[in-house]
Design an enzyme around this catalytic site. Structure first.
Site, mmCIF file in Angstrom:
data_model
loop_
_atom_site.group_PDB
_atom_site.id
_atom_site.type_symbol
_atom_site.label_atom_id
_atom_site.label_comp_id
_atom_site.label_asym_id
_atom_site.label_seq_id
_atom_site.Cartn_x
_atom_site.Cartn_y
_atom_site.Cartn_z
ATOM 1 N N ILE A 102 -1.263 7.911 -26.048
ATOM 2 C CA ILE A 102 -0.843 7.227 -24.830
ATOM 3 C C ILE A 102 -0.237 5.888 -25.224
ATOM 4 O O ILE A 102 -0.833 5.142 -26.015
ATOM 5 C CB ILE A 102 -2.020 7.022 -23.867
ATOM 6 N N CYS A 103 0.941 5.599 -24.715
ATOM 7 C CA CYS A 103 1.603 4.328 -24.935
ATOM 8 C C CYS A 103 1.777 4.061 -26.441
ATOM 9 O O CYS A 103 2.245 4.927 -27.169
ATOM 10 C CB CYS A 103 0.815 3.215 -24.236
ATOM 11 N N VAL A 104 1.381 2.884 -26.922
ATOM 12 C CA VAL A 104 1.585 2.545 -28.329
ATOM 13 C C VAL A 104 0.569 3.227 -29.240
ATOM 14 O O VAL A 104 0.555 2.969 -30.451
ATOM 15 C CB VAL A 104 1.568 1.019 -28.543
ATOM 16 N N GLY A 105 -0.252 4.102 -28.696
ATOM 17 C CA GLY A 105 -1.062 4.965 -29.554
ATOM 18 C C GLY A 105 -0.190 5.827 -30.451
ATOM 19 O O GLY A 105 -0.655 6.351 -31.477
ATOM 20 N N THR A 122 7.101 6.370 -26.643
ATOM 21 C CA THR A 122 6.086 5.334 -26.505
ATOM 22 C C THR A 122 6.576 4.411 -25.392
ATOM 23 O O THR A 122 7.582 4.697 -24.748
ATOM 24 C CB THR A 122 5.876 4.572 -27.824
#
Length: 317
Positions: A102-105, A122
């Site tokens: 999720i996102c910058v994961g 991202t």
């Protein structure tokens, strides 16, 4: 029961962390049973999340027992990721575990090498940095999520909801996913991508003026509509219509109309026994051939394959 492990690292973004915990936790099968067992795991007993400290009940061993691993975004740079975490993710991937960020994961997955040679996304604000740091990854900053089968990535914040609902739909069909979406007060599927949220210039002072037009398009999707027809109904020139559509939806009027028809076709494939030919007409496609071509262009599969994948669970619901 499907086991979901949510990986908490130092600097974890609270919203990204809580999204999969809640969304998968809310999912219920038609008989009322929970669809997933969710565990939050971490490489250490305590995780610094900035505004609070999280005490995880499970360690990295939970990753080896998971069917799906979710990696939330983290404010810590990738070089601070413990080697044990990267190794655990690589082992899980080798064992066939589904892994999503999720996102910058996505930076964690990229650092582990799991995104090499794959398309990924991202948060739009971090897309250039991801592309520069990991040139082997094909970064697409314009979409809400990317599904490569066993490796998935999502854009920022609320796009994590889109990704979780997408995985629930893959696992249990649209009925279970739609019920979870209602619980989340979230549409099962949103149109457009991140482009609609990227501010390139000050927004139009008249705001989101297209909402009545979008409703009209949904209601008239079966008609043969041209850009000129749509512009005329909106009282705009075709050029102004296209500009406002891109500003507010991230796509063109015609592409939005096509996607609306595909959504209608998806619903009919999942919930009826109608033939492909009948569904093509009901959804507003000029011919079964045009329907099949557009359906494959949007979803990457055929109507019949889509029905085989989603119909049985959806009808059970």
């Amino acid at each position: 029961m499907h086991n979901v492990a949510v990986l908490a690292l130092d600097g974890a973004v609270p919203f990204d962390l809580s999204t999969p915990v809640d969304v998968f936790g809310w999912a219920r099968l038609p008989d009322g049973r929970g669809a997933y067992r969710v565990r939050v795991c971490a490489p250490a007993e305590e995780v610094d999340c900035g505004v609070f400290t999280l005490r995880a009940h499970w360690g990295l061993e939970a990753l080896a027992e998971a069917d799906t691993i979710i990696v939330p975004g983290s404010t810590d740079p990738p070089e601070n990721i413990p080697v044990a975490v990267l190794d655990a993710l690589r082992r899980a991937a080798a064992d066939g575990t589904r892994i999503a960020s999720i996102c910058v994961g996505a930076f964690v997955l990229a650092e582990s090498g799991l995104l090499d040679g794959l398309r990924a996304t991202t948060h739009w604000a971090a897309a250039a940095a991801l592309s520069a740091a990991y040139p082997a990854v094909e970064v697409d900053p314009d979409v809400l999520y990317v599904d490569n089968g066993k490796v998935l990535t999502s854009a920022g914040a609320a796009a994590g909801l889109d990704l979780c609902l997408h995985m629930i739909r893959r696992d249990h069909g649209s009925a279970v996913a739609a019920d979870t979406a209602r619980t989340s007060v979230m549409p099962l599927e949103r149109d457009g991508g991140q482009a609609q949220f990227i501010v390139h210039e000050p927004p139009s002072p008249d705001g989101a003026t297209l909402e009545p037009l979008l409703r009209w398009l949904e209601e008239n999707a079966r008609r043969e509509l041209t850009v000129e027809d749509i512009a005329s109904h909106a009282g705009l020139s075709p050029r102004t219509l296209n500009r406002r559509f891109r500003e507010q939806t991230g796509t063109t009027p015609v592409q939005w109309l096509y996607r609306s028809r595909v959504r209608k076709a998806q619903y009919l494939l999942e919930t009826t026994d109608h033939t492909v030919e009948r569904i093509a007409a009901q959804a507003g496609f000029g011919s079964p051939t045009a329907f099949r071509e557009r359906f494959r262009a949007v979803l990457g599969t055929s109507p019949q394959a889509y029905r085989r994948a989603f119909r049985s669970d959806a009808r059970t619901g």
